[in-house]
Design a protein around this motif. Structure first.
Motif, PDB file in Angstrom:
ATOM      1  N   LEU A 149       0.808  -1.216   0.000  1.00  0.00           N
ATOM      2  CA  LEU A 149       0.000   0.000   0.000  1.00  0.00           C
ATOM      3  C   LEU A 149       0.840   1.264   0.000  1.00  0.00           C
ATOM      4  O   LEU A 149       0.377   2.317  -0.450  1.00  0.00           O
TER       5      LEU A 149
ATOM      6  N   MET B  24       0.354   2.786  -5.586  1.00  0.00           N
ATOM      7  CA  MET B  24      -0.832   2.724  -4.737  1.00  0.00           C
ATOM      8  C   MET B  24      -1.116   4.069  -4.053  1.00  0.00           C
ATOM      9  O   MET B  24      -2.263   4.488  -3.933  1.00  0.00           O
TER      10      MET B  24
ATOM     11  N   GLY C 212      -6.016  -0.112 -10.474  1.00  0.00           N
ATOM     12  CA  GLY C 212      -5.478  -0.749  -9.274  1.00  0.00           C
ATOM     13  C   GLY C 212      -5.716  -2.244  -9.237  1.00  0.00           C
ATOM     14  O   GLY C 212      -4.925  -2.989  -8.650  1.00  0.00           O
TER      15      GLY C 212
ATOM     16  N   VAL D 291      -3.741  -6.370  -8.356  1.00  0.00           N
ATOM     17  CA  VAL D 291      -4.301  -7.401  -7.476  1.00  0.00           C
ATOM     18  C   VAL D 291      -4.293  -8.757  -8.173  1.00  0.00           C
ATOM     19  O   VAL D 291      -4.007  -9.788  -7.564  1.00  0.00           O
TER      20      VAL D 291
ATOM     21  N   ASN E 214      -3.135  -9.401  -2.156  1.00  0.00           N
ATOM     22  CA  ASN E 214      -3.322  -7.967  -1.890  1.00  0.00           C
ATOM     23  C   ASN E 214      -4.750  -7.513  -2.146  1.00  0.00           C
ATOM     24  O   ASN E 214      -5.018  -6.311  -2.147  1.00  0.00           O
TER      25      ASN E 214
ATOM     26  N   PHE F 289      -6.235  -3.750  -1.397  1.00  0.00           N
ATOM     27  CA  PHE F 289      -6.764  -2.885  -2.450  1.00  0.00           C
ATOM     28  C   PHE F 289      -8.217  -2.512  -2.184  1.00  0.00           C
ATOM     29  O   PHE F 289      -8.616  -1.353  -2.345  1.00  0.00           O
TER      30      PHE F 289
END
Length: 558
Positions: free
Chosen positions: A285, A290, A403, A407, A413, A417
Motif C-alpha cells: 500500500l 498505490m 489498481g 491485485v 493484496n 486494495f
C-alpha cells in the motif's frame, strides 16, 4: 472431501480469485438476467444510504432531533461500510458466495423491518450501521453478477458497468425521494428500502452465482487488526462528518476522537506491518503506484463534492427538491452517459487519459457554476451539472481497473486494495463534504462582514430599500416602527443570501482549481513515466548500434 480443496475448472471457467465465482458459458438470455439482477443488487446496496443522505433535513424534522444528531446517520453508514471491507473478502473466501449473499441481504432486510417498528435516533443509527455492513457486501455482489453478463473478451467493460451502477443511486434518490416522504414521511423511505431488499433477495435466490473456490482464510490476528482498525475508522468518520456541524474548534470531543483514531489506526497498521501473512499489506500500500492511486481517488472525490455544493446553493436561493426535478434528470442522464462511454472506451492504455478527461469536464462544470448569481435557476446549471455527473462516473471504472490489475498479479493484496479503494471513496466523500461546507461557512462570514459594513441608514439607497420593504407590509402592520424593523430584517436577509451566493461561487472556483491542479499533477507524472521509459529504450538502441559497429569493425579487420 476437503471443502477447501481446489476444484477442477475448465480454462474459461476458472475463478479470477478465491471467493469470486467461476465464469462458465451462459446463454444470451441468462446473461441478460445476470445483468438485471446485478443492477438491482448494486442499486439496493447504494440507494438506502442515498435516500437518507439527500433527505437529512426532512428526517431531522420527522425524528425531532438537532442537526448535530441527524449527522450521525451518514457517519454510521460510512463507519460500518469501511470497516467491514476488512473482513468481507476473507468471509467470501472461506465460507463461500452463497452464504455471503443470503446472509447480508437478509441482514439488510431485517434491519430495515425492525426500524419500522422501533423508531428513534438510536435505532436509525443502528439501521444505518447495519446497512453500511450489508451495503459493502452488496456492492461487490452486484459487480459479480454484472461480470457474469459479459464474455471474457468484454470483462473489462463489465467491471466498469458493475462499479458504475452503484453511482446512479444518488441522482435516482433525488428524483423520487420526495414522493416517498409524502406517502409516509420517514417510514416511506424505509418501506421502499425494505421492498428493494426483498426484491434483491428474491432475485439472488432465483438466479444464483456459479460456485467458486474456497480457502481457509481467517487467522486469529485478523480479528485483533479489526478490533483496532474498526473503532479507529469510526472515530475518524465521526470527526469528518460532524466537525463542520458542531464546528471544529468548539467541541473538545473532536480532538480526543481524532487523537484516538490516529492511535488505533497506527496500532492496527503496526500489527499488520510485522505479520508474516498480513491482512493489510502495508508495504504494498505504501508503494508509489498505490499512494498515487489513493491520492487520485481522494482528490476526485473532493472535486465531486461540488454537486453537494450545488444543492446547498439552490436551497440558499429558496428552491426545494420539487423545483429541481429536471436538474436531477439531467444529472442522472450524465451519470448513465459516463458509465456507458467509460465502458465503451476502456482499455489499459487509456486509463490515465480517461482520468484527466473526467477531471477536465468536472473542472469546466465547476468554473461555469462559479459565475452564479441570485437570478441563477436550475435551468442555467443543466450543462455544468451534466459535465460534473458525466465526469464523476467516467473516472470511477478506469480508477478501479488501474489498481485491480496489480491485485490479479498478487491476489493476496485483494483485501488491501479493497480497503484502500473503499477508504478513498467513502472517506473522500466525507472529507470533501467537510471541506466544502467549512470553506463555504468561512467565506460566507467574510462576505457578510464586507457587505454589512457598507449597510448604513445614512446611505440613501439603503434607507430607500428599508422603507420599500416596510411599505410592502403596510396593509398588515400599522406600526411604522415595526414596519421599519421588518424592513431592516428583510435587508439583512437579502445580504445573508448574497453572502451565501458569493461563498458558493468561491467554493465552485476552488473546486475547479483543485481539479486543474490534479490534472497537472497527473500529466506531469504521465510525462515523467514516458521519459523514464524512453531513456532505457534509447540506451538499449545505442548499445545495439555500438555492438553492430564493433562487429563490423571486427569483420573488416579480419
Amino acid at each position: 472431501m476437503d471443502k477447501y480443496a481446489p476444484q477442477a475448472w475448465l480454462p474459461h471457467e476458472r475463478p479470477l480469485l478465491p471467493g469470486s465465482p467461476s465464469t462458465p458459458l451462459h446463454s444470451d438470455w441468462r446473461r441478460l438476467a445476470y445483468l438485471i439482477v446485478g443492477f438491482i443488487v448494486a442499486i439496493t446496496g447504494a440507494l438506502g444510504n442515498a435516500l437518507v443522505t439527500v433527505n437529512l433535513p426532512y428526517l431531522q424534522g420527522s425524528l425531532g432531533v438537532y442537526a448535530s444528531e441527524i449527522a450521525w446517520l451518514p457517519a454510521a453508514y460510512v463507519m460500518a461500510n469501511v470497516s467491514m471491507n476488512l473482513l468481507l473478502v476473507k468471509f467470501r473466501q472461506q465460507f463461500g458466495l452463497r452464504l455471503f449473499t443470503e446472509l447480508f441481504l437478509l441482514l439488510y432486510a431485517v434491519a430495515t423491518l425492525a426500524h419500522l417498528f422501533v423508531h428513534g435516533l438510536a435505532s436509525a443509527i443502528a439501521v444505518r450501521a447495519a446497512h453500511g455492513m450489508s451495503g459493502a457486501a452488496l456492492t461487490v455482489l452486484g459487480l459479480y453478477y454484472v461480470l457474469q453478463a459479459f464474455p471474457a473478451r468484454h470483462r473489462l467493460k463489465g467491471v466498469v458497468v458493475g462499479v458504475g451502477f452503484a453511482q446512479l443511486a444518488l441522482p435516482l434518490a433525488r428524483l423520487f425521494s420526495s414522493d416517498l416522504l409524502e406517502i409516509g414521511e420517514w417510514r416511506g423511505l424505509y418501506f421502499f428500502e425494505l421492498g428493494m431488499a426483498l426484491v434483491a433477495l428474491g432475485c439472488v435466490l432465483m438466479l444464483k452465482l456459479p460456485p467458486g473456490d474456497r480457502v481457509k482464510a481467517f487467522e486469529k490476528l485478523d480479528f485483533l487488526t479489526f478490533a483496532l482498525f474498526a473503532p479507529g475508522v469510526a472515530l475518524l468518520c465521526a470527526v469528518l462528518a460532524l466537525g463542520r456541524v458542531v464546528w471544529w474548534l468548539e467541541a473538545p470531543w473532536l480532538g480526543y476522537s481524532l487523537a484516538g483514531a490516529i492511535v488505533l489506526i497506527a496500532a492496527a497498521l503496526l500489527v499488520e506491518h510485522n505479520r508474516a501473512s498480513p491482512l493489510l499489506n502495508t508495504r504494498w500500500l505504501s508503494t508509489g503506484n498505490m499512494l498515487r492511486l489513493a491520492a487520485s481517488v481522494l482528490l476526485i472525490r473532493i472535486v465531486q463534492s461540488e454537486a453537494g455544493g450545488t444543492v446547498g446553493f439552490l436551497q440558499a436561493l429558496g428552491l426545494n427538491n420539487d423545483q429541481m426535478q429536471t436538474l436531477w434528470l439531467v444529472t442522472l442522464a450524465g451519470s448513465v452517459a459516463g458509465v456507458v462511454v467509460s465502458a465503451l472506451t476502456i482499455t489499459p492504455a487509456r486509463i490515465q487519459p480517461s482520468l484527466m478527461i473526467a477531471l477536465a469536464m468536472m473542472a469546466a462544470g465547476a468554473f461555469m457554476d462559479s459565475r452564479a448569481t441570485s437570478l441563477t435557476r436550475p435551468a442555467q446549471m443543466y450543462f455544468s451539472q451534466f459535465l460534473l455527473a458525466f465526469g464523476g462516473t467516467f473516472f470511477l471504472g478506469p480508477t478501479f481497473v488501474s489498481g485491480f490489475g496489480a491485485v490479479i498479479a498478487a491476489p493476496r493484496n485483494l483485501i488491501s486494495f479493497s480497503l484502500m479503494f473503499t477508504i478513498s471513496q467513502n472517506l473522500g466523500g466525507l472529507l470533501g463534504s467537510a471541506l466544502v461546507g467549512t470553506f463555504q461557512v468561512l467565506r460566507e462570514k467574510y462576505h457578510s462582514s464586507v457587505l454589512v459594513e457598507h449597510l448604513t441608514l445614512l446611505d440613501p439607497q439603503v434607507a430607500a430599500r428599508v422603507q420599500a420593504a416596510g411599505a410592502a407590509l403596510a396593509g398588515t402592520l400599522g406600526d411604522p416602527a415595526a414596519r421599519n424593523a421588518q424592513g431592516v430584517a428583510a435587508l439583512g436577509a437579502a445580504a445573508t443570501r448574497e453572502a451565501n451566493i458569493l461563498a458558493y461561487n468561491d467554493v465552485f472556483l476552488v473546486i475547479g482549481v483543485v481539479a486543474v491542479a490534479t490534472i497537472a499533477w497527473m500529466l506531469v507524472h504521465h510525462l515523467w513515466n514516458i521519459c523514464t521509459a524512453y531513456k532505457p529504450a534509447v540506451t538499449a538502441q545505442n548499445a545495439q548500434t555500438g555492438m553492430a559497429g564493433v562487429s563490423l569493425d571486427n569483420s573488416g579487420s579480419t
